[in-house]
Design an enzyme around this catalytic site. Structure first.
Site, PDB file in Angstrom:
ATOM      1  N   GLU A   1      -7.811   4.881  -3.893  1.00  0.00           N
ATOM      2  CA  GLU A   1      -7.732   6.396  -4.522  1.00  0.00           C
ATOM      3  C   GLU A   1      -6.576   6.249  -5.646  1.00  0.00           C
ATOM      4  O   GLU A   1      -5.269   6.077  -5.241  1.00  0.00           O
ATOM      5  CB  GLU A   1      -7.410   7.600  -3.595  1.00  0.00           C
ATOM      6  CG  GLU A   1      -7.429   9.020  -4.203  1.00  0.00           C
ATOM      7  CD  GLU A   1      -7.002   9.968  -3.524  1.00  0.00           C
ATOM      8  OE1 GLU A   1      -6.347   9.810  -2.381  1.00  0.00           O
ATOM      9  OE2 GLU A   1      -7.111  11.074  -3.814  1.00  0.00           O
TER      10      GLU A   1
ATOM     11  N   ARG B   1      -4.519  -1.824   9.386  1.00  0.00           N
ATOM     12  CA  ARG B   1      -3.975  -1.750   8.212  1.00  0.00           C
ATOM     13  C   ARG B   1      -2.551  -2.727   8.390  1.00  0.00           C
ATOM     14  O   ARG B   1      -2.256  -2.821   9.473  1.00  0.00           O
ATOM     15  CB  ARG B   1      -3.443  -0.652   7.799  1.00  0.00           C
ATOM     16  CG  ARG B   1      -2.569   0.288   8.744  1.00  0.00           C
ATOM     17  CD  ARG B   1      -2.139   1.322   7.839  1.00  0.00           C
ATOM     18  NE  ARG B   1      -2.828   2.330   7.335  1.00  0.00           N
ATOM     19  CZ  ARG B   1      -3.147   2.893   6.355  1.00  0.00           C
ATOM     20  NH1 ARG B   1      -2.267   2.352   5.338  1.00  0.00           N
ATOM     21  NH2 ARG B   1      -3.897   3.761   6.021  1.00  0.00           N
TER      22      ARG B   1
ATOM     23  N   LYS C   1       2.237   6.027   0.871  1.00  0.00           N
ATOM     24  CA  LYS C   1       2.203   6.437  -0.611  1.00  0.00           C
ATOM     25  C   LYS C   1       3.179   7.718  -0.815  1.00  0.00           C
ATOM     26  O   LYS C   1       3.653   8.227  -1.718  1.00  0.00           O
ATOM     27  CB  LYS C   1       0.781   6.693  -1.030  1.00  0.00           C
ATOM     28  CG  LYS C   1      -0.038   5.490  -1.614  1.00  0.00           C
ATOM     29  CD  LYS C   1      -1.125   6.087  -2.381  1.00  0.00           C
ATOM     30  CE  LYS C   1      -2.028   4.648  -2.498  1.00  0.00           C
ATOM     31  NZ  LYS C   1      -3.265   5.172  -2.886  1.00  0.00           N
TER      32      LYS C   1
END
Length: 569
Positions: free
Chosen positions: A43, A269, A279
């Site tokens: 994204e 992850r 983020k």
RNA sequence: UGGGAUGUAGUGUAAUGGUAACACUGCAGAUUCUGGUUCUGCCUUUGGGGGUUCGAAUCCCUCCAUCCCAGCCA
């Protein structure tokens, strides 16, 4: 892929679970056209960081390994958070890593029209409805983790009414938050993602690509699987937290009219000890001005580590070493350091630089002579070129390379001891000069002319060798030295604060952290510098190459620091 | 306490019913024109308990632990 079956060259490297799945699918003809198609779907709401490298290497790497292709898809369905700056940075970072998506660049926004048509179709089939519940009400109706939800009172609106309302939503005739389009699945499902998930919401934000064309935007659970289906993705790989979404994914790809049904697979992850890798937090650091920007060398972003001078090869090596699995794990920061160190050791050109200088005067060396010595740019590289270093009567050496009263085990310079000045001469300390405060400001020594080049005819050994820089011919540089990447805390200096939020209190923690750069001025001889326990790197933002001659600090295997502790220095 | 996942040295990752291994870390030692590099060696592992089997990290049962999910984020 017959070659692989016949090929008894069978590499010993074990397959990870994704490779096994792919090989199995290939072997059983479950892959259309026998072509593996993956996708990397970030994204564009921030810069890519180290964690993304794992996903990039996986998706692009798998496609490469099986002669398939990997699409780059920007998952831009939330215009409020997304920006073109991020899109550009993402592409730059992927290319830097050496991957190429070729012509396969897509944006979820490319599918807005198709998605819209599918939504209308769902309404017509009675599988979706427009809900007038407020966000709070919807939350109440959804139930909890342990209690089932209940149907929205608007769930049984007629198809005509739903169609009309959805059209009005699209036309912008309803305010944000007033209406949403929801799928009719099952409010009593134990999986909350299946309790009539929202498909579309109203947002009057301007989209980086579609501008104001749309004011309704599709949600992830609706967009992602359909985008995968449209692009013919065969293996949709995402992180563990989407496991619960897989039923929703499968629901979407089984909508009538969608022919291709890709499968979603999840992996853990990447987490690294002490590293700030969300983020949200990274954005916070940027917004609050704690760092220069997303590419600040302290940032664990791809652009940050690029500016630090890490090579893409070392990052790919790192990823290959951590493996892929479904276990949530935390990788040691030391493994990252190892990979960078190993890579830089082979590619970094060495230059001598003194960071914390103390003057060394060679009393028996002629005053106005400048002699040049040849140094290898990179001793680890057999083809390495050489450069010339000026040598004069007055030099600087590292403060830690001299001690007036040496502890046992110290074999650098101290009164009466002989050491080698790298590439140059043997010197023996004779006396020292102190300032009023008693600090050593100058060390005097004599050199042995027969030791020219760093060895003597009588073959006597010295235990220490030091780097140096000419005090008169050297160059002054200003550089920012960086230690580790931005972290919440480091081993041995626990602050106990894991930065849940960047409040003023945790800001203090950040400032205390080692990652804070120090400005230093160093005397540098003829472009040089040196590396004692690893690599010293300076910010290379203004450098013309990605791999400047010497670039910042990866820190190191600091066995000298440990020895110092033992010696009690 | 609903659902979904996951447990192998300190940290990661292999072994897919047949001798538990590789890397990083750590600790020793050798080499070295930098106490770096390089090389050699060493330490420590199947969450617990049952069961099936000649044989279990692997299959079954059970317990325990950890993570994820109640955005109109992705």
């Amino acid at each position: 892929m017959d070659e692989r079956i016949e090929g008894e060259v069978k590499e010993k490297t074990p397959l990870n679970f994704l490779e096994r799945i792919i090989e199995d699918d290939l072997a059983n003809n479950r892959v259309p056209g026998n072509t593996i198609v993956t996708r990397f779907p970030p994204e564009p709401n921030g810069y890519l960081h180290i964690g993304h490298i794992k996903s990039i290497c996986l998706n692009f790497g798998l496609a490469q390994a099986y002669q398939g292709r990997c699409h780059l898809r920007l998952d831009d369905t939330n215009p409020e958070k997304e920006d073109v700056e991020y899109i550009e940075s993402i592409k730059r970072d992927i290319r830097w890593l050496g991957f190429d998506w070729g012509p396969y660049e897509y944006h979820a926004s490319d599918y807005y029209q198709q998605l819209y048509e599918i939504a209308v179709r769902l309404i017509k089939e009675g599988k979706a409805f427009v809900d007038s519940l407020s966000a709070e009400e919807m939350k109440e109706y959804r139930g909890t983790l342990t209690e089932v939800g209940k149907n929205s009172p608007y769930r049984d609106r007629s198809i005509e009414e739903n169609l009309a309302l959805f059209e009005e939503m699209r036309q912008g005739r309803h305010p944000e938050g007033s209406l949403v389009l929801r799928a009719k699945i099952d409010m009593s499902s134990p999986n909350i993602n299946l309790r009539d998930p929202v498909l579309y919401r109203i947002k009057f934000a301007s989209h980086p690509r579609t501008g104001d064309t749309w004011c309704i935007y599709p949600m992830y659970d609706f967009t992602h699987p359909i985008s995968d289906a449209i692009e013919g993705i065969t293996h949709s790989i995402c992180t563990l937290e989407f496991e619960d979404h897989r039923p929703a994914y499968d629901w979407a790809t089984s909508i009538d009219g969608i022919e291709h049904a890709p499968h979603q697979y999840e992996f853990a992850r990447l987490n690294i000890n002490y590293l700030v890798m969300s983020k949200r937090r990274l954005l916070n650091l940027v917004k609050l001005g704690i760092v220069d920007g997303w590419d600040d060398p302290r940032m664990p972003t791809i652009s940050g580590i690029r500016r630090r001078g890490y090579s893409p090869e070392s990052m790919k090596d790192f990823v290959s070493r951590i493996g892929v699995a479904k276990v949530e794990s935390v990788v040691d920061y030391s493994l990252l350091e190892f990979c960078v160190r190993e890579d830089l050791n082979k590619r970094a050109e060495r230059l001598m630089v003194v960071l914390d200088p103390i003057k060394l005067v060679i009393d028996n060396y002629p005053e106005d002579t400048v002699e040049y010595f040849e140094a290898v740019n990179n001793p680890e590289d057999p083809q390495s070129a050489v450069h010339q270093i000026p040598f004069t009567r007055e030099l600087y050496i590292e403060r830690e390379d001299f001690m007036e009263i040496p502890p046992k085990g110290y074999h650098r310079l101290y009164p009466g001891n002989e050491i080698r000045l790298k590439y140059a001469y043997y010197v023996t300390a004779t006396s020292l000069v102190k300032d009023d405060a008693g600090n050593v400001v100058e060390v005097h020594c004599t050199y042995d002319p027969l030791s020219r080049g760093g060895s003597t005819p009588d073959n006597r050994k010295v235990k220490g060798t030091s780097h140096w820089v000419s005090a008169t011919q050297g160059v002054n540089i200003e550089a920012r030295l960086y230690d580790k990447l931005f972290a919440t805390e480091y081993p041995g200096e626990s602050t106990g604060n894991y930065l849940d939020d960047l409040n003023p209190e945790s800001l203090q923690v950040i400032k205390d952290a080692k990652a804070e750069p120090e400005i230093l001025r160093a005397k540098v001889g003829d472009y040089l510098q040196f590396i004692r326990n690893g690599y010293f790197c300076v910010d290379c933002k203004d450098s013309t190459t990605d791999h400047p001659v010497f670039n910042r600090t990866v820190t190191l295997k600091d066995s000298w620091a440990k020895l110092k502790q033992k010696m009690g220095i």
